[in-house]
Every structure is written in C-alpha cells, then in structure tokens.
Design a protein around this motif. Sequence first.
Motif, PDB file in Angstrom:
ATOM      1  N   TRP A   1       0.843  -1.202   0.000  1.00 52.75           N
ATOM      2  CA  TRP A   1       0.000   0.000   0.000  1.00 52.75           C
ATOM      3  C   TRP A   1       0.878   1.253   0.000  1.00 52.75           C
ATOM      4  O   TRP A   1       0.604   2.210  -0.740  1.00 52.75           O
ATOM      5  N   LEU A   2       1.922   1.252   0.792  1.00 53.69           N
ATOM      6  CA  LEU A   2       2.790   2.426   0.852  1.00 53.69           C
ATOM      7  C   LEU A   2       3.580   2.623  -0.438  1.00 53.69           C
ATOM      8  O   LEU A   2       3.845   3.766  -0.829  1.00 53.69           O
ATOM      9  N   MET A   3       3.917   1.548  -1.114  1.00 54.77           N
ATOM     10  CA  MET A   3       4.590   1.701  -2.402  1.00 54.77           C
ATOM     11  C   MET A   3       3.659   2.313  -3.439  1.00 54.77           C
ATOM     12  O   MET A   3       4.110   2.969  -4.380  1.00 54.77           O
ATOM     13  N   ALA A   4       2.370   2.103  -3.273  1.00 58.22           N
ATOM     14  CA  ALA A   4       1.397   2.714  -4.181  1.00 58.22           C
ATOM     15  C   ALA A   4       0.983   4.107  -3.708  1.00 58.22           C
ATOM     16  O   ALA A   4       0.283   4.820  -4.421  1.00 58.22           O
ATOM     17  N   HIS A   5       1.408   4.484  -2.491  1.00 57.59           N
ATOM     18  CA  HIS A   5       1.075   5.797  -1.924  1.00 57.59           C
ATOM     19  C   HIS A   5       2.355   6.385  -1.331  1.00 57.59           C
ATOM     20  O   HIS A   5       2.454   6.614  -0.124  1.00 57.59           O
ATOM     21  N   LEU A   6       3.332   6.635  -2.184  1.00 54.50           N
ATOM     22  CA  LEU A   6       4.667   7.009  -1.726  1.00 54.50           C
ATOM     23  C   LEU A   6       4.688   8.298  -0.913  1.00 54.50           C
ATOM     24  O   LEU A   6       5.580   8.490  -0.076  1.00 54.50           O
ATOM     25  N   LYS A   7       3.710   9.169  -1.115  1.00 55.99           N
ATOM     26  CA  LYS A   7       3.737  10.446  -0.391  1.00 55.99           C
ATOM     27  C   LYS A   7       3.502  10.257   1.112  1.00 55.99           C
ATOM     28  O   LYS A   7       3.759  11.173   1.894  1.00 55.99           O
ATOM     29  N   PHE A   8       3.031   9.056   1.513  1.00 54.88           N
ATOM     30  CA  PHE A   8       2.818   8.801   2.936  1.00 54.88           C
ATOM     31  C   PHE A   8       3.937   7.951   3.548  1.00 54.88           C
ATOM     32  O   PHE A   8       3.872   7.592   4.718  1.00 54.88           O
ATOM     33  N   LEU A   9       4.951   7.669   2.756  1.00 54.98           N
ATOM     34  CA  LEU A   9       6.013   6.771   3.212  1.00 54.98           C
ATOM     35  C   LEU A   9       6.814   7.359   4.371  1.00 54.98           C
ATOM     36  O   LEU A   9       7.325   6.624   5.221  1.00 54.98           O
ATOM     37  N   THR A  10       6.911   8.679   4.428  1.00 56.35           N
ATOM     38  CA  THR A  10       7.695   9.308   5.493  1.00 56.35           C
ATOM     39  C   THR A  10       6.833   9.751   6.677  1.00 56.35           C
ATOM     40  O   THR A  10       7.376  10.215   7.683  1.00 56.35           O
ATOM     41  N   ASN A  11       5.524   9.630   6.576  1.00 55.02           N
ATOM     42  CA  ASN A  11       4.678   9.988   7.720  1.00 55.02           C
ATOM     43  C   ASN A  11       4.957   9.049   8.891  1.00 55.02           C
ATOM     44  O   ASN A  11       5.187   7.855   8.684  1.00 55.02           O
ATOM     45  N   PRO A  12       4.912   9.543  10.123  1.00 58.84           N
ATOM     46  CA  PRO A  12       5.044   8.648  11.278  1.00 58.84           C
ATOM     47  C   PRO A  12       3.974   7.566  11.230  1.00 58.84           C
ATOM     48  O   PRO A  12       2.791   7.859  11.054  1.00 58.84           O
ATOM     49  N   LEU A  13       4.389   6.318  11.370  1.00 57.67           N
ATOM     50  CA  LEU A  13       3.475   5.180  11.228  1.00 57.67           C
ATOM     51  C   LEU A  13       3.202   4.536  12.584  1.00 57.67           C
ATOM     52  O   LEU A  13       4.124   4.242  13.352  1.00 57.67           O
ATOM     53  N   TYR A  14       1.911   4.295  12.852  1.00 54.39           N
ATOM     54  CA  TYR A  14       1.492   3.596  14.062  1.00 54.39           C
ATOM     55  C   TYR A  14       0.561   2.453  13.673  1.00 54.39           C
ATOM     56  O   TYR A  14      -0.360   2.637  12.878  1.00 54.39           O
ATOM     57  N   ILE A  15       0.806   1.271  14.240  1.00 54.89           N
ATOM     58  CA  ILE A  15      -0.071   0.120  14.041  1.00 54.89           C
ATOM     59  C   ILE A  15      -1.075   0.128  15.201  1.00 54.89           C
ATOM     60  O   ILE A  15      -0.663   0.125  16.372  1.00 54.89           O
ATOM     61  N   THR A  16      -2.358   0.152  14.884  1.00 57.85           N
ATOM     62  CA  THR A  16      -3.361   0.384  15.921  1.00 57.85           C
ATOM     63  C   THR A  16      -4.541  -0.567  15.775  1.00 57.85           C
ATOM     64  O   THR A  16      -4.775  -1.146  14.709  1.00 57.85           O
ATOM     65  N   GLY A  17      -5.306  -0.706  16.852  1.00 50.86           N
ATOM     66  CA  GLY A  17      -6.498  -1.545  16.806  1.00 50.86           C
ATOM     67  C   GLY A  17      -7.049  -1.768  18.198  1.00 50.86           C
ATOM     68  O   GLY A  17      -6.551  -1.213  19.184  1.00 50.86           O
ATOM     69  N   ASP A  18      -8.083  -2.587  18.287  1.00 57.16           N
ATOM     70  CA  ASP A  18      -8.688  -2.840  19.584  1.00 57.16           C
ATOM     71  C   ASP A  18      -9.185  -4.276  19.693  1.00 57.16           C
ATOM     72  O   ASP A  18      -9.146  -5.043  18.732  1.00 57.16           O
ATOM     73  N   SER A  19      -9.630  -4.637  20.882  1.00 59.26           N
ATOM     74  CA  SER A  19     -10.200  -5.945  21.180  1.00 59.26           C
ATOM     75  C   SER A  19      -9.238  -7.067  20.751  1.00 59.26           C
ATOM     76  O   SER A  19      -8.082  -7.052  21.134  1.00 59.26           O
ATOM     77  N   TYR A  20      -9.704  -8.029  19.912  1.00 59.46           N
ATOM     78  CA  TYR A  20      -8.840  -9.163  19.565  1.00 59.46           C
ATOM     79  C   TYR A  20      -7.585  -8.753  18.799  1.00 59.46           C
ATOM     80  O   TYR A  20      -6.589  -9.490  18.804  1.00 59.46           O
ATOM     81  N   SER A  21      -7.595  -7.593  18.161  1.00 64.29           N
ATOM     82  CA  SER A  21      -6.376  -7.171  17.462  1.00 64.29           C
ATOM     83  C   SER A  21      -5.235  -6.926  18.443  1.00 64.29           C
ATOM     84  O   SER A  21      -4.086  -6.764  18.031  1.00 64.29           O
ATOM     85  N   GLY A  22      -5.546  -6.928  19.763  1.00 60.76           N
ATOM     86  CA  GLY A  22      -4.492  -6.868  20.760  1.00 60.76           C
ATOM     87  C   GLY A  22      -3.536  -8.036  20.668  1.00 60.76           C
ATOM     88  O   GLY A  22      -2.388  -7.954  21.118  1.00 60.76           O
ATOM     89  N   VAL A  23      -3.983  -9.144  20.087  1.00 55.56           N
ATOM     90  CA  VAL A  23      -3.105 -10.290  19.851  1.00 55.56           C
ATOM     91  C   VAL A  23      -2.266 -10.068  18.597  1.00 55.56           C
ATOM     92  O   VAL A  23      -1.055 -10.331  18.577  1.00 55.56           O
ATOM     93  N   VAL A  24      -2.887  -9.565  17.540  1.00 55.01           N
ATOM     94  CA  VAL A  24      -2.234  -9.503  16.234  1.00 55.01           C
ATOM     95  C   VAL A  24      -1.351  -8.272  16.057  1.00 55.01           C
ATOM     96  O   VAL A  24      -0.277  -8.349  15.441  1.00 55.01           O
ATOM     97  N   VAL A  25      -1.772  -7.123  16.598  1.00 57.45           N
ATOM     98  CA  VAL A  25      -1.018  -5.883  16.382  1.00 57.45           C
ATOM     99  C   VAL A  25       0.436  -5.981  16.826  1.00 57.45           C
ATOM    100  O   VAL A  25       1.339  -5.605  16.062  1.00 57.45           O
ATOM    101  N   PRO A  26       0.742  -6.470  18.046  1.00 59.59           N
ATOM    102  CA  PRO A  26       2.164  -6.548  18.404  1.00 59.59           C
ATOM    103  C   PRO A  26       2.976  -7.486  17.515  1.00 59.59           C
ATOM    104  O   PRO A  26       4.179  -7.274  17.331  1.00 59.59           O
ATOM    105  N   ILE A  27       2.318  -8.493  16.933  1.00 63.78           N
ATOM    106  CA  ILE A  27       3.027  -9.366  15.986  1.00 63.78           C
ATOM    107  C   ILE A  27       3.382  -8.571  14.733  1.00 63.78           C
ATOM    108  O   ILE A  27       4.499  -8.675  14.205  1.00 63.78           O
TER     109      ILE A  27
END
Length: 464
Positions: A156-182
């Motif tokens: 996705w970022l290779m197709a949207h290069l203008k966002f490649l340098t934006n600070p990136l955060y992986i986020t979510g809630d509930s069961y994604s608490g298992v997957v996000v840190p992975i």
Amino acid sequence: MLHLLLPLLLFISNVVRSHSAIIESLPGFTGDLPFKLETGYVGVGELEEVQLFYYFLESERSPKDDPLLLWLAGGPGCSALSALLFQIGPLQFDYSNSSGNKPLLKLNPYSWTKIANIIFLDAPVGTGFSYATTGRAYNSSDTSSAAQTYEFLRKWLMAHLKFLTNPLYITGDSYSGVVVPIIVQEVYDGNEAGREPPLNLKGYVLGNPVTCQEKDISQRVRYGHEMALISDELYESTKTDCNGDYMNVDPTNGACLADLEMVSSCLEKICLPHILEPKCNVISPNHTRLKWSRAILEENIVDIVSMSQQSKPWCRDYNYLYSYIWANDMKVREALHVREGTKKEWNRCNHSLSYTMDVLNSVVYHRYLSKKSLRALIYSGDHDLGIPYVGTLDWIRSLNLTLLGLWSPWFVEGQVAGYSIAYVENHWYDLTFTTIKGGGHTAPEYKPEECLAMINRWLSYYPL
C-alpha cells in the motif's frame, strides 16, 4: 547497481495490480463527502490469492504531516467498517432521522481523522469485504494474518509514496491486541533486515486489548468484585477454592464449581461490553453457566438482525442493525467499489472464519518490543467487563518497565476523563496506559470526545 534495483522494481510491479478508487459520495449522506475517502483491494500471500479490502481516509488537518494509522478491528473477523462507523471514523449513523431500511449518515465531530490519516483494513481474509480466490487461502491464523497485513502495508505504501515518510502507528482494539504486536515486530524486523520499502514505524496503540484470553476472561471475577458485582465473601471463597484459576477447573473440585456457579449467577445478566448498559435478550441463550466463553469477542448476528427497535429496554446492539442494512445495499457496494460476487453478505463480525489462534499470549511480543525504540499507548474503558482493565494493567506490570509517572487523572473540559500511568525502558521505549472513565468495549464508541483528546495529545507527544 541494477541487481539491487530488480527486487524493488518487481515489488512495485506487483503493487500496480492493486485496485483503488476515490469515493466522493455515499448513499445516506447528503452531498459530497467533505473528506478524502479511498477504498480498494491489495493482493497478498502466495499468488496474491488473498485480496484485502481497505478504507483510507486522509487527515482533515494536514495529510502530508500527520501520522498514518493502520487500524485493525477485533473478532477475529470484525469488519473495519464497524470501527469506521461506530468508533473513530468521520461518519456515523444518524439514528434520530433514520428509519426502516433507509439508514442516514452524518459527520462524527470526534473522528480521529481530524488529526491522523487512517487505513481501516478488513483483516484477516474473510472479514468484511476481503476475500480469497481459492478455498485454501481462506485458512489463516494470528501469525499468518500478521504477515499478510505487513505485506499489505508495504504494498500500500509503495502505491502511496507520499505517505512513506509519515510517522506510522499500528493500531487496533479488542482481539487485534493479539495480532497488532506481531505486526509491529514484523515491521521492525523488516526494517532491520532492509526490506523495501523502509517503514517509518514509531509505535502502536491498543484499545481494550485481548492479550491472553484465559487470563483476560479470568479477570472478570476480580473486576466483578472491585465493581461490587460480587461480594467480598464470594470473591475470597472463589479465589481460595479455585486457586485463582477460573478457566481450567478440576471437575472434581466441587467447592470451586459451586463458587463459580454463584459468580455466574451474579454476572450473567450484566452487559459485558459496558456494565451500566442494559443486556440485550437473545433468541438462543447459552445456559451453560460454567462455560467461561469468549462472549465479549462474539456477536450473535441472527439475534441482532431480528431485534425490534421498539423493544424495551434500549440496547446498544440495536444501533448495529443499520450497518447490516447499509453495507448490504447494492448501491452502497457499488459506491464503495466492492468487487461483485466476492462475498454474498457483509457481516459486522464473521464468526465462520477458518482461523487458528496460534498465539495464546501476546505478552512475549510486547516484551520483545519493549527493547526497541518504540512508543505504545494502551487504553481501556473502565466499565468493560469483557476484557477488564485490571488484567491489562497486570500484563503491563509484568514487563518490569521503569515507572515514569504515578497513577493520576487527566482531564477534558475540566472533567476527569480517565487515569493514566507511564513507563519507560532505558529511554528508548515508552508505554502509557490509561483508563477511559465511563468507557466500555471499546472506549471510543462510548466516550468519543475523551478518546479523541487522548489520541491527539499522545500522538503530539503531550502528556494526557
């Protein structure tokens, strides 16, 4: 030099096959959308057999400067559209003016897109409008889904290069608490290994997160006691008779079974997502009191769709009915550019996934990440019985981080919005935990103003 460029050129050529469209209007919303919405598919996995659907919303403030959030909903199998419409997105249903089969939309004044770019992703495969081209590709797990999400993000970022340098955060809630840190570990390790493109990873955010289901669910007993749902005597008796383990009970331990029967009778009529709200009636209730289920992570679709909005008392689940009507409207699907024939019916949460929970406790990932240069924000609605904040605070303490700030209140409009505590690890990793006062599962749905203030301050490196 050419041999170094070939892998990147091949990667970019794969990205070109992704499908995206700019959405300027949506059924149920009057006029053109006053923000930029893009939807699309990105193929991941072997032969791109998995097609992940996403909603991308540019920040309404400064897209080129504001952080980029990748948002995953819970479940596993709950659609990102649910998070967009009911929690942190710029649109919400206009309940007072909607009727029958004509849901209307209005703007959400507390959308996180006020201060951030957000990718809402339907993952794992089979969630929302995501699909697979083969039956085999529908099989997924915590680790495989995390790997596919990392691949999605790179493409996705290779197709949207203008966002490649934006600070990136992986986020979510509930069961994604298992997957996000992975996923965060995948991204961090990928950067270290020189995988293209390099991602500007800054940290991660988790709301009311599942970490270890057995421990999270067991904490309902302790939380129920703290909130005066379980008496002192019953709590002490249960803790002693069951040796603090309420999930793996010895069937010959009659004293523990009797205690849990009484605990269940105290809690079974309490609304798990928010203890102060009415509990909705269901058509086929589970009468097995001693079965400590994943109830907070599940939703009985048939019951919700069959509910009469005139039923008393009001239940929050009635609000979700509009999402089924709206997302299954062919005009809506056409407007969102959903591919025809990819999915028979949209479900807010798909519980028929072929999904293996192969990570039973994600704390090991947090422990790994705590040794890296990252930031973390963990928040919990303090009225959530499903995934009680006391359990979340326990595993955070188990990381043995250095206490940076004492437990203290923070404020919105002069009122206490929650209580936070901060930790650090050798000056490179910092973690903030906060409760959202009066929030449920998950907090932004119940306390949107407070949660917007929270995320805005934290992303800006301000104290809550």
